[in-house]
Design a protein around this motif. Structure first.
Motif, mmCIF file in Angstrom:
data_model
loop_
_atom_site.group_PDB
_atom_site.id
_atom_site.type_symbol
_atom_site.label_atom_id
_atom_site.label_comp_id
_atom_site.label_asym_id
_atom_site.label_seq_id
_atom_site.Cartn_x
_atom_site.Cartn_y
_atom_site.Cartn_z
ATOM 1 N N PHE A 109 -47.720 4.721 115.647
ATOM 2 C CA PHE A 109 -46.395 5.348 115.687
ATOM 3 C C PHE A 109 -45.484 4.594 116.652
ATOM 4 O O PHE A 109 -44.296 4.383 116.377
ATOM 5 C CB PHE A 109 -46.506 6.804 116.131
ATOM 6 N N ARG A 110 -46.049 4.194 117.800
ATOM 7 C CA ARG A 110 -45.245 3.478 118.786
ATOM 8 C C ARG A 110 -44.736 2.154 118.219
ATOM 9 O O ARG A 110 -43.568 1.775 118.407
ATOM 10 C CB ARG A 110 -46.067 3.220 120.050
ATOM 11 N N THR A 139 -42.000 2.877 115.782
ATOM 12 C CA THR A 139 -40.788 3.300 116.496
ATOM 13 C C THR A 139 -40.055 2.078 117.034
ATOM 14 O O THR A 139 -38.820 1.999 116.969
ATOM 15 C CB THR A 139 -41.157 4.254 117.641
ATOM 16 N N HIS A 140 -40.824 1.107 117.531
ATOM 17 C CA HIS A 140 -40.228 -0.136 118.019
ATOM 18 C C HIS A 140 -39.518 -0.882 116.890
ATOM 19 O O HIS A 140 -38.511 -1.557 117.122
ATOM 20 C CB HIS A 140 -41.313 -1.026 118.629
ATOM 21 N N ARG A 158 -37.974 0.565 114.538
ATOM 22 C CA ARG A 158 -36.865 1.450 114.152
ATOM 23 C C ARG A 158 -37.115 2.181 112.830
ATOM 24 O O ARG A 158 -36.176 2.657 112.205
ATOM 25 C CB ARG A 158 -35.542 0.659 114.068
ATOM 26 N N LEU A 194 -39.437 4.769 112.788
ATOM 27 C CA LEU A 194 -39.724 6.126 113.242
ATOM 28 C C LEU A 194 -38.907 6.426 114.488
ATOM 29 O O LEU A 194 -38.424 5.518 115.170
ATOM 30 C CB LEU A 194 -41.211 6.291 113.572
ATOM 31 N N VAL A 195 -38.779 7.718 114.779
ATOM 32 C CA VAL A 195 -38.114 8.140 116.004
ATOM 33 C C VAL A 195 -38.906 9.298 116.594
ATOM 34 O O VAL A 195 -39.383 10.178 115.871
ATOM 35 C CB VAL A 195 -36.643 8.548 115.736
ATOM 36 N N HIS A 196 -39.096 9.274 117.911
ATOM 37 C CA HIS A 196 -39.799 10.355 118.603
ATOM 38 C C HIS A 196 -38.784 11.303 119.210
ATOM 39 O O HIS A 196 -37.906 10.887 119.962
ATOM 40 C CB HIS A 196 -40.708 9.790 119.704
ATOM 41 N N GLU A 197 -38.894 12.563 118.868
ATOM 42 C CA GLU A 197 -38.005 13.595 119.403
ATOM 43 C C GLU A 197 -38.799 14.485 120.340
ATOM 44 O O GLU A 197 -39.826 15.052 119.950
ATOM 45 C CB GLU A 197 -37.383 14.411 118.264
ATOM 46 N N VAL A 221 -42.787 13.198 115.833
ATOM 47 C CA VAL A 221 -42.359 11.894 115.321
ATOM 48 C C VAL A 221 -41.829 12.065 113.903
ATOM 49 O O VAL A 221 -42.464 12.723 113.070
ATOM 50 C CB VAL A 221 -43.537 10.899 115.325
ATOM 51 N N ARG A 251 -37.127 7.805 110.464
ATOM 52 C CA ARG A 251 -35.751 7.690 110.930
ATOM 53 C C ARG A 251 -34.738 7.841 109.796
ATOM 54 O O ARG A 251 -34.965 7.380 108.678
ATOM 55 C CB ARG A 251 -35.567 6.315 111.581
#
Length: 234
Positions: free
Chosen positions: A62-63, A66-67, A69, A71-74, A79, A82
């Motif tokens: 996931f990380r 996210t890097h 772009r 996914l986004v962690h809220e 998760v 995006r």
């Protein structure tokens, strides 16, 4: 969930060398294919069980995404896949124009290895005949990935893999994929035929116009859809 049953089939891809990077590859592909549409919350428990990986491995995957772009962690929510902004879409096309046109410009002397492009064109035409517009979208992405691959650069391929995955996030929001993708079937074929003739400069001109028109067409519908979504949650 239906998408999780399909995801479980990917467990075999992990093999004995299960890594966060490989999990990220699988999830990236699934996101690009629309199994997890923009705004979808990704469950650690469900996905971890489907793939048979640890929570720590999944969190690292996931990380990584996210890097990229995707996914986004809220905070306190989890998760999510995006949802792109209009500015994101504009930046994606800016990158595409810089990279794809540079690849064509730097091709060197013909003949060019365009078999992959030809296959993507044929797949897109077949999907259109079957009115499978998601398949047309996939074939279109494959066309441009094959175009980038003509550079023979693993780094460029890796860069654009993430860019094309982001692009699919925008495509998934559009409610009329036929209207969005159908006009570019003929334009893909025209670029292919121009490269087959050895006309690198002509292909670059066609590609630049193609990307400019594609951006305008996507923004016309994407901005409206994003605005409608914002009003619906307001």
């Amino acid at each position: 969930m239906a998408e999780l049953s399909g995801l479980a089939d990917d467990r075999a891809l992990l093999g004995r060398t299960s890594t966060a990077e490989r999990v990220a590859d699988i999830l990236r592909s699934r996101i690009a294919e629309g199994y997890f549409p923009p705004g979808t919350r990704l469950s650690e428990d469900s996905i971890g069980a489907a793939l048979g990986v640890s929570r720590n491995t999944l969190r690292e995957a996931f990380r990584l995404l996210t890097h990229e772009r995707l996914l986004v962690h809220e905070l306190n929510r989890g998760v999510f896949v995006r949802v792109l902004t209009v500015e994101d879409v504009e930046d994606i096309y800016r990158t595409r124009t810089l990279v794809e046109c540079a690849v064509v410009r730097g091709l060197g002397e013909p003949p060019y290895a365009v078999d992959g492009l030809a296959t993507a064109v044929a797949n897109g035409q077949r999907a259109a005949r079957e009115e499978e517009w998601t398949g047309v979208s996939t074939a279109n992405i494959h066309f441009h990935r094959e175009l980038v691959a003509l550079a023979g650069s693993a780094r460029t391929d890796e860069l654009m893999r993430s860019v094309f995955a982001e692009l699919r996030l925008a495509f998934h929001v559009v409610d009329d994929p036929r209207r969005l993708h159908e006009p570019y079937l003929a334009r893909n074929r025209e670029i292919l035929q121009t490269l087959q003739k050895g006309d690198r400069d002509g292909a670059e001109r066609l590609l630049a116009g193609y990307l400019d028109d594609s951006l305008r067409g996507l923004l016309a519908v994407y901005g409206r859809r994003v605005a409608d979504g914002a009003r619906g949650t307001g």
